[in-house]
Design a protein around this motif. Structure first.
Motif, PDB file in Angstrom:
ATOM      1  N   PRO A   6       0.820  -1.218   0.000  1.00  0.00           N
ATOM      2  CA  PRO A   6       0.000   0.000   0.000  1.00  0.00           C
ATOM      3  C   PRO A   6       0.847   1.258   0.000  1.00  0.00           C
ATOM      4  N   LEU A   7       0.282   2.338  -0.521  1.00  0.00           N
ATOM      5  CA  LEU A   7       0.883   3.649  -0.335  1.00  0.00           C
ATOM      6  C   LEU A   7       0.642   4.067   1.110  1.00  0.00           C
ATOM      7  N   LEU A   8       1.603   4.769   1.701  1.00  0.00           N
ATOM      8  CA  LEU A   8       1.471   5.194   3.089  1.00  0.00           C
ATOM      9  C   LEU A   8       1.252   6.699   3.153  1.00  0.00           C
ATOM     10  N   ILE A   9       0.141   7.120   3.737  1.00  0.00           N
ATOM     11  CA  ILE A   9      -0.135   8.532   3.998  1.00  0.00           C
ATOM     12  C   ILE A   9       0.185   8.814   5.460  1.00  0.00           C
ATOM     13  N   VAL A  10       1.052   9.795   5.706  1.00  0.00           N
ATOM     14  CA  VAL A  10       1.381  10.209   7.075  1.00  0.00           C
ATOM     15  C   VAL A  10       0.893  11.644   7.234  1.00  0.00           C
ATOM     16  N   GLU A  11      -0.237  11.810   7.882  1.00  0.00           N
ATOM     17  CA  GLU A  11      -0.918  13.096   7.978  1.00  0.00           C
ATOM     18  C   GLU A  11      -1.716  13.129   9.274  1.00  0.00           C
ATOM     19  N   GLY A  28      -7.557   3.227  -7.603  1.00  0.00           N
ATOM     20  CA  GLY A  28      -7.035   1.871  -7.645  1.00  0.00           C
ATOM     21  C   GLY A  28      -5.850   1.579  -6.749  1.00  0.00           C
ATOM     22  N   TYR A  29      -5.469   2.530  -5.899  1.00  0.00           N
ATOM     23  CA  TYR A  29      -4.333   2.313  -5.010  1.00  0.00           C
ATOM     24  C   TYR A  29      -4.792   1.741  -3.671  1.00  0.00           C
ATOM     25  N   ASN A  30      -3.999   0.862  -3.124  1.00  0.00           N
ATOM     26  CA  ASN A  30      -4.195   0.391  -1.762  1.00  0.00           C
ATOM     27  C   ASN A  30      -3.493   1.388  -0.844  1.00  0.00           C
ATOM     28  N   VAL A  31      -4.162   1.825   0.209  1.00  0.00           N
ATOM     29  CA  VAL A  31      -3.652   2.925   1.024  1.00  0.00           C
ATOM     30  C   VAL A  31      -3.669   2.568   2.501  1.00  0.00           C
ATOM     31  N   ALA A  32      -2.622   2.981   3.213  1.00  0.00           N
ATOM     32  CA  ALA A  32      -2.576   2.915   4.670  1.00  0.00           C
ATOM     33  C   ALA A  32      -2.310   4.321   5.183  1.00  0.00           C
ATOM     34  N   THR A  33      -2.804   4.646   6.382  1.00  0.00           N
ATOM     35  CA  THR A  33      -2.622   5.981   6.927  1.00  0.00           C
ATOM     36  C   THR A  33      -2.087   5.923   8.349  1.00  0.00           C
ATOM     37  N   LEU A  34      -1.250   6.897   8.683  1.00  0.00           N
ATOM     38  CA  LEU A  34      -0.744   7.087  10.034  1.00  0.00           C
ATOM     39  C   LEU A  34      -0.865   8.567  10.380  1.00  0.00           C
ATOM     40  N   GLY A  35      -1.048   8.869  11.674  1.00  0.00           N
ATOM     41  CA  GLY A  35      -1.209  10.257  12.076  1.00  0.00           C
ATOM     42  C   GLY A  35      -0.151  10.769  13.024  1.00  0.00           C
ATOM     43  N   HIS A  36       0.824   9.924  13.363  1.00  0.00           N
ATOM     44  CA  HIS A  36       1.852  10.325  14.330  1.00  0.00           C
ATOM     45  C   HIS A  36       3.225   9.944  13.794  1.00  0.00           C
ATOM     46  N   GLY A  37       4.156  10.892  13.871  1.00  0.00           N
ATOM     47  CA  GLY A  37       5.484  10.650  13.308  1.00  0.00           C
ATOM     48  C   GLY A  37       6.215   9.485  13.930  1.00  0.00           C
ATOM     49  N   GLN A  45       9.004  -1.045   9.135  1.00  0.00           N
ATOM     50  CA  GLN A  45       9.736  -2.257   9.469  1.00  0.00           C
ATOM     51  C   GLN A  45       8.864  -3.505   9.344  1.00  0.00           C
ATOM     52  N   GLN A  46       7.557  -3.309   9.383  1.00  0.00           N
ATOM     53  CA  GLN A  46       6.626  -4.436   9.342  1.00  0.00           C
ATOM     54  C   GLN A  46       5.882  -4.567   8.012  1.00  0.00           C
ATOM     55  N   HIS A  47       5.934  -3.541   7.169  1.00  0.00           N
ATOM     56  CA  HIS A  47       5.169  -3.534   5.924  1.00  0.00           C
ATOM     57  C   HIS A  47       6.041  -3.075   4.757  1.00  0.00           C
ATOM     58  N   SER A  48       5.590  -3.428   3.550  1.00  0.00           N
ATOM     59  CA  SER A  48       6.244  -2.954   2.331  1.00  0.00           C
ATOM     60  C   SER A  48       5.420  -1.822   1.732  1.00  0.00           C
ATOM     61  N   THR A  49       6.100  -0.861   1.146  1.00  0.00           N
ATOM     62  CA  THR A  49       5.420   0.208   0.423  1.00  0.00           C
ATOM     63  C   THR A  49       6.334   0.726  -0.669  1.00  0.00           C
ATOM     64  N   THR A  50       5.741   1.325  -1.687  1.00  0.00           N
ATOM     65  CA  THR A  50       6.523   1.920  -2.769  1.00  0.00           C
ATOM     66  C   THR A  50       6.599   3.428  -2.654  1.00  0.00           C
ATOM     67  N   LEU A  51       5.667   4.035  -1.868  1.00  0.00           N
ATOM     68  CA  LEU A  51       5.623   5.491  -1.805  1.00  0.00           C
ATOM     69  C   LEU A  51       5.016   5.944  -0.481  1.00  0.00           C
ATOM     70  N   VAL A  52       5.591   7.027   0.071  1.00  0.00           N
ATOM     71  CA  VAL A  52       5.080   7.644   1.296  1.00  0.00           C
ATOM     72  C   VAL A  52       4.711   9.092   1.003  1.00  0.00           C
ATOM     73  N   LEU A  53       3.485   9.464   1.325  1.00  0.00           N
ATOM     74  CA  LEU A  53       3.059  10.864   1.324  1.00  0.00           C
ATOM     75  C   LEU A  53       3.262  11.366   2.739  1.00  0.00           C
ATOM     76  N   LEU A  54       4.219  12.268   2.919  1.00  0.00           N
ATOM     77  CA  LEU A  54       4.723  12.586   4.247  1.00  0.00           C
ATOM     78  C   LEU A  54       4.524  14.067   4.576  1.00  0.00           C
ATOM     79  N   ASP A  55       3.649  14.338   5.548  1.00  0.00           N
ATOM     80  CA  ASP A  55       3.439  15.713   5.990  1.00  0.00           C
ATOM     81  C   ASP A  55       4.676  16.209   6.736  1.00  0.00           C
ATOM     82  N   VAL A  56       5.002  17.485   6.569  1.00  0.00           N
ATOM     83  CA  VAL A  56       6.174  18.045   7.243  1.00  0.00           C
ATOM     84  C   VAL A  56       5.919  18.237   8.732  1.00  0.00           C
TER      85      VAL A  56
END
Length: 236
Positions: A6-11, A28-37, A45-56
């Motif tokens: 999945p793509l990882l959204i960090v926001e 059509g993308y599989n997505v995972a989200t996180l809200g804490h840096g 370390q536990q998952h594979s991803t090809t791209l991270v959308l990373l909030d500053v």
């Protein structure tokens, strides 16, 4: 896109995270989200991803710190920085730390999808080009390329290059001694015709040189040609 990657959204803003999730999922993308840096590195370390959308701006570890740490540990993961800061220094800093692109808030969801597609397409193109590269093209170089793994090796040491840095080095190594202008290098770095500053090329070259110098402190590999550009020309 593999459903196992999945793509990882960090926001940390739930509405923004949900909006990006909905649009990317609809395309059509599989997505995972996180809200804490602080949750990002354990997740990777536990998952594979090809791209991270990373909030500053994040609670816990900030996005720029995470960008640097992700790039060091997982050099082939694409990173798009998402920021409300519009100053050029912040943009260049994000790229210098290893980001492949950036998006400024406020943004349209369509822009996010377009940027994700462009970055993934560029990463795939680099991988395909690497597979067709002649393995002996730079056999005498003090730096060697592991095309399948997107790795640059110096004295057996993995330089930990980003996708953009790898592409820059690869292009110059294909033509030792040839001087590339910044515009020519930008064409190889960004094939989606975006407008970027020539200083962005300088930032990537600076980072690339630093990594090479750490492995080969006595050799100058990438040389500046004042007023023209850069060339790959090992000493000797």
């Amino acid at each position: 896109m593999s459903q196992d990657a999945p793509l990882l959204i960090v926001e940390d803003e739930p509405k923004i995270a949900r909006l990006m999730d909905d649009y990317l999922t609809a395309h059509g993308y599989n997505v995972a989200t996180l809200g804490h840096g602080d949750d990002v590195l354990p997740w990777l370390q536990q998952h594979s991803t090809t791209l991270v959308l990373l909030d500053v701006m994040l609670p816990g570890k900030d996005g720029l710190t995470l960008c640097r740490e992700i790039r060091q540990a997982w050099p082939t993961i694409a990173i798009i920085m998402v920021t409300a800061k519009v100053e050029e220094v912040d943009r260049l800093l994000g790229l210098e730390l290893g980001a492949d692109d950036y998006i400024c808030k406020p943004f349209s969801p369509r822009e996010v999808v377009a940027r994700v597609k462009a970055v993934l397409r560029r990463s795939q193109a680099i991988a395909e080009q690497a597979q067709t590269q002649t393995p002996n093209a730079v056999a005498s170089s003090p730096v060697t390329l592991n095309e399948d793994g997107w790795q640059a090796l110096a004295n057996g040491h993995d330089l930990g290059l980003t996708a953009v840095e790898f592409q820059l080095l690869r292009v110059m190594m294909q033509s030792p001694g040839r001087i590339f202008s910044r515009e020519q290098l930008m064409d190889h770095m960004y094939r989606d015709n975006r407008i970027v500053s020539e200083r962005t090329v300088d930032s990537h070259i600076k980072k690339l040189r630093k990594k090479i110098t750490e492995a080969l402190p006595e050799q100058e590999i990438i040389r500046s040609v004042y007023g023209v550009g850069y060339k790959y020309q090992p000493e000797g």
